[in-house]
Design a protein around this motif. Structure first.
Motif, PDB file in Angstrom:
ATOM      1  N   UNK A  51       0.838  -1.204   0.000  1.00 30.67           N
ATOM      2  CA  UNK A  51       0.000   0.000   0.000  1.00 30.67           C
ATOM      3  C   UNK A  51       0.873   1.254   0.000  1.00 30.67           C
ATOM      4  N   UNK A  52       1.859   1.297   0.887  1.00 32.46           N
ATOM      5  CA  UNK A  52       2.650   2.512   1.061  1.00 32.46           C
ATOM      6  C   UNK A  52       3.788   2.651   0.063  1.00 32.46           C
ATOM      7  N   UNK A  53       4.130   1.554  -0.602  1.00 33.69           N
ATOM      8  CA  UNK A  53       5.222   1.575  -1.571  1.00 33.69           C
ATOM      9  C   UNK A  53       4.815   0.698  -2.761  1.00 33.69           C
ATOM     10  N   UNK A  54       3.903   1.199  -3.624  1.00 36.09           N
ATOM     11  CA  UNK A  54       3.279   0.379  -4.667  1.00 36.09           C
ATOM     12  C   UNK A  54       4.238  -0.294  -5.651  1.00 36.09           C
ATOM     13  N   UNK A  55       5.452   0.208  -5.777  1.00 32.23           N
ATOM     14  CA  UNK A  55       6.398  -0.451  -6.680  1.00 32.23           C
ATOM     15  C   UNK A  55       7.006  -1.713  -6.056  1.00 32.23           C
ATOM     16  N   UNK A  56       6.793  -1.903  -4.755  1.00 32.17           N
ATOM     17  CA  UNK A  56       7.261  -3.111  -4.069  1.00 32.17           C
ATOM     18  C   UNK A  56       6.160  -4.161  -4.129  1.00 32.17           C
ATOM     19  N   UNK A  57       6.499  -5.324  -4.655  1.00 33.56           N
ATOM     20  CA  UNK A  57       5.545  -6.436  -4.741  1.00 33.56           C
ATOM     21  C   UNK A  57       5.816  -7.381  -3.573  1.00 33.56           C
ATOM     22  N   UNK A  58       4.764  -7.657  -2.819  1.00 33.29           N
ATOM     23  CA  UNK A  58       4.858  -8.514  -1.643  1.00 33.29           C
ATOM     24  C   UNK A  58       4.336  -9.910  -1.976  1.00 33.29           C
ATOM     25  N   UNK A  59       4.945 -10.913  -1.355  1.00 37.28           N
ATOM     26  CA  UNK A  59       4.513 -12.305  -1.517  1.00 37.28           C
ATOM     27  C   UNK A  59       4.538 -12.979  -0.151  1.00 37.28           C
ATOM     28  N   UNK A  60       4.186 -14.255  -0.120  1.00 38.77           N
ATOM     29  CA  UNK A  60       4.233 -15.026   1.116  1.00 38.77           C
ATOM     30  C   UNK A  60       5.629 -15.019   1.730  1.00 38.77           C
ATOM     31  N   UNK A  61       6.650 -14.901   0.890  1.00 41.12           N
ATOM     32  CA  UNK A  61       8.017 -14.874   1.407  1.00 41.12           C
ATOM     33  C   UNK A  61       8.268 -13.666   2.301  1.00 41.12           C
ATOM     34  N   UNK A  62       7.441 -12.629   2.175  1.00 41.31           N
ATOM     35  CA  UNK A  62       7.602 -11.419   2.981  1.00 41.31           C
ATOM     36  C   UNK A  62       6.886 -11.498   4.330  1.00 41.31           C
ATOM     37  N   UNK A  63       6.084 -12.536   4.531  1.00 41.64           N
ATOM     38  CA  UNK A  63       5.374 -12.672   5.803  1.00 41.64           C
ATOM     39  C   UNK A  63       6.373 -12.880   6.933  1.00 41.64           C
ATOM     40  N   UNK A  64       6.083 -12.348   8.124  1.00 39.82           N
ATOM     41  CA  UNK A  64       6.988 -12.546   9.263  1.00 39.82           C
ATOM     42  C   UNK A  64       7.197 -14.038   9.541  1.00 39.82           C
ATOM     43  N   UNK A  65       8.367 -14.375  10.000  1.00 40.01           N
ATOM     44  CA  UNK A  65       8.710 -15.767  10.317  1.00 40.01           C
ATOM     45  C   UNK A  65       8.520 -16.008  11.813  1.00 40.01           C
ATOM     46  N   UNK A  66       7.475 -15.420  12.341  1.00 42.39           N
ATOM     47  CA  UNK A  66       7.098 -15.539  13.753  1.00 42.39           C
ATOM     48  C   UNK A  66       5.582 -15.392  13.810  1.00 42.39           C
ATOM     49  N   UNK A 106      -9.241   1.909  -2.947  1.00 43.32           N
ATOM     50  CA  UNK A 106      -8.391   2.686  -3.847  1.00 43.32           C
ATOM     51  C   UNK A 106      -7.065   2.941  -3.134  1.00 43.32           C
ATOM     52  N   UNK A 107      -5.935   2.638  -3.768  1.00 35.67           N
ATOM     53  CA  UNK A 107      -4.637   2.821  -3.108  1.00 35.67           C
ATOM     54  C   UNK A 107      -4.450   4.224  -2.525  1.00 35.67           C
ATOM     55  N   UNK A 108      -4.902   5.238  -3.235  1.00 33.13           N
ATOM     56  CA  UNK A 108      -4.756   6.613  -2.746  1.00 33.13           C
ATOM     57  C   UNK A 108      -5.515   6.804  -1.429  1.00 33.13           C
ATOM     58  N   UNK A 109      -6.718   6.253  -1.337  1.00 29.40           N
ATOM     59  CA  UNK A 109      -7.505   6.358  -0.106  1.00 29.40           C
ATOM     60  C   UNK A 109      -6.806   5.649   1.054  1.00 29.40           C
ATOM     61  N   UNK A 110      -6.235   4.483   0.770  1.00 28.88           N
ATOM     62  CA  UNK A 110      -5.541   3.711   1.807  1.00 28.88           C
ATOM     63  C   UNK A 110      -4.317   4.466   2.329  1.00 28.88           C
ATOM     64  N   UNK A 111      -3.547   5.047   1.425  1.00 31.24           N
ATOM     65  CA  UNK A 111      -2.360   5.808   1.832  1.00 31.24           C
ATOM     66  C   UNK A 111      -2.771   7.015   2.665  1.00 31.24           C
ATOM     67  N   UNK A 112      -3.798   7.733   2.233  1.00 30.58           N
ATOM     68  CA  UNK A 112      -4.278   8.890   2.986  1.00 30.58           C
ATOM     69  C   UNK A 112      -4.749   8.493   4.388  1.00 30.58           C
ATOM     70  N   UNK A 113      -5.432   7.365   4.485  1.00 35.08           N
ATOM     71  CA  UNK A 113      -5.923   6.847   5.777  1.00 35.08           C
ATOM     72  C   UNK A 113      -4.755   6.596   6.721  1.00 35.08           C
ATOM     73  N   UNK A 114      -3.739   5.867   6.236  1.00 37.19           N
ATOM     74  CA  UNK A 114      -2.580   5.556   7.083  1.00 37.19           C
ATOM     75  C   UNK A 114      -1.807   6.815   7.457  1.00 37.19           C
ATOM     76  N   UNK A 115      -1.701   7.756   6.537  1.00 34.50           N
ATOM     77  CA  UNK A 115      -1.019   9.016   6.846  1.00 34.50           C
ATOM     78  C   UNK A 115      -1.775   9.816   7.901  1.00 34.50           C
ATOM     79  N   UNK A 116      -3.090   9.797   7.818  1.00 28.88           N
ATOM     80  CA  UNK A 116      -3.913  10.584   8.748  1.00 28.88           C
ATOM     81  C   UNK A 116      -4.033   9.937  10.128  1.00 28.88           C
ATOM     82  N   UNK A 117      -4.248   8.614  10.179  1.00 26.77           N
ATOM     83  CA  UNK A 117      -4.552   7.940  11.444  1.00 26.77           C
ATOM     84  C   UNK A 117      -3.377   7.147  12.022  1.00 26.77           C
ATOM     85  N   UNK A 118      -2.298   7.012  11.268  1.00 24.01           N
ATOM     86  CA  UNK A 118      -1.147   6.242  11.727  1.00 24.01           C
ATOM     87  C   UNK A 118      -1.130   4.861  11.091  1.00 24.01           C
ATOM     88  N   UNK A 119       0.044   4.263  11.095  1.00 26.71           N
ATOM     89  CA  UNK A 119       0.230   2.964  10.446  1.00 26.71           C
ATOM     90  C   UNK A 119       0.751   1.940  11.455  1.00 26.71           C
TER      91      UNK A 119
END
Length: 182
Positions: A51-66, A106-119
């Motif tokens: 959401x915050x860095x749309x050029x970064x593609x996340x997969x299961x490999x990025x899930x925490x190992x805990x 919408x990605x823009x709405x999600x970014x605005x939400x996190x910027x306004x309310x915290x992440x």
């Protein structure tokens, strides 16, 4: 002919008895508990943007190992606004990682939400199409999945996580799978 008349007379009573049994069995179920066939299964495979860095593609490999919590949220979700301050608090005070899944937003709405309310999330997955939500069996938002260190879904909570739910539902479920609060 007489047997047919008896059958016709008894049939409504049989149907009524069956309906009573069905309704009675449904009274014992908690309407907040929605079944998920994914408990005991891995988090479904995904390849989605951050959401915050749309050029970064996340997969299961990025899930925490805990042990971690996967929280489904959206800016269109009124309950998510009520839940968000609690997520911020728990993310600061409790040593557990939160992964967000922004659902059908919408990605823009999600970014605005996190910027306004915290992440509170280590990252949020952008599920614009809703496919990952479908794969998870999401009914709506908010929903939170408890995931173990091996990426296996261990439990699911449907609804807002507030102080009461955190202490009486989430913490006991986390402890039941070996999580220790330091």
């Amino acid at each position: 002919m007489k047997a047919k008349k008896i059958l016709i007379a008894i049939l409504p009573l049989v149907v009524f008895a069956i309906l009573v049994m069905v309704f009675k069995s449904s009274l014992n179920k908690d309407p907040r508990e929605l079944e998920t066939k994914l408990v005991g299964s891995p988090v479904p495979s995904f390849k989605l943007a951050s959401v915050t860095n749309p050029e970064v593609i996340l997969t299961n490999d990025d899930l925490p190992k805990e042990i971690f919590l996967l929280n489904v949220w959206g800016t269109w979700c009124v309950s998510c606004y009520a839940e968000h301050p609690y997520l911020m608090k728990f993310a600061k005070e409790v040593p557990i990682k939160w992964v967000g899944m922004n659902y059908k937003d919408a990605p823009k709405d999600a970014i605005n939400y996190l910027n306004k309310y915290g992440d509170p999330f280590v990252y949020s997955i952008s599920d614009v199409s809703g496919q990952m939500g479908i794969d998870l069996g999401v009914y709506g938002a908010p929903e939170t999945f408890i995931v173990d260190a091996n990426g296996m879904i261990r439990d699911r909570h449907v609804g807002v996580i507030d102080e009461r739910v955190w202490n009486s539902v989430i913490i006991p479920k986390l402890k039941a799978i070996g999580w220790e609060q330091n």
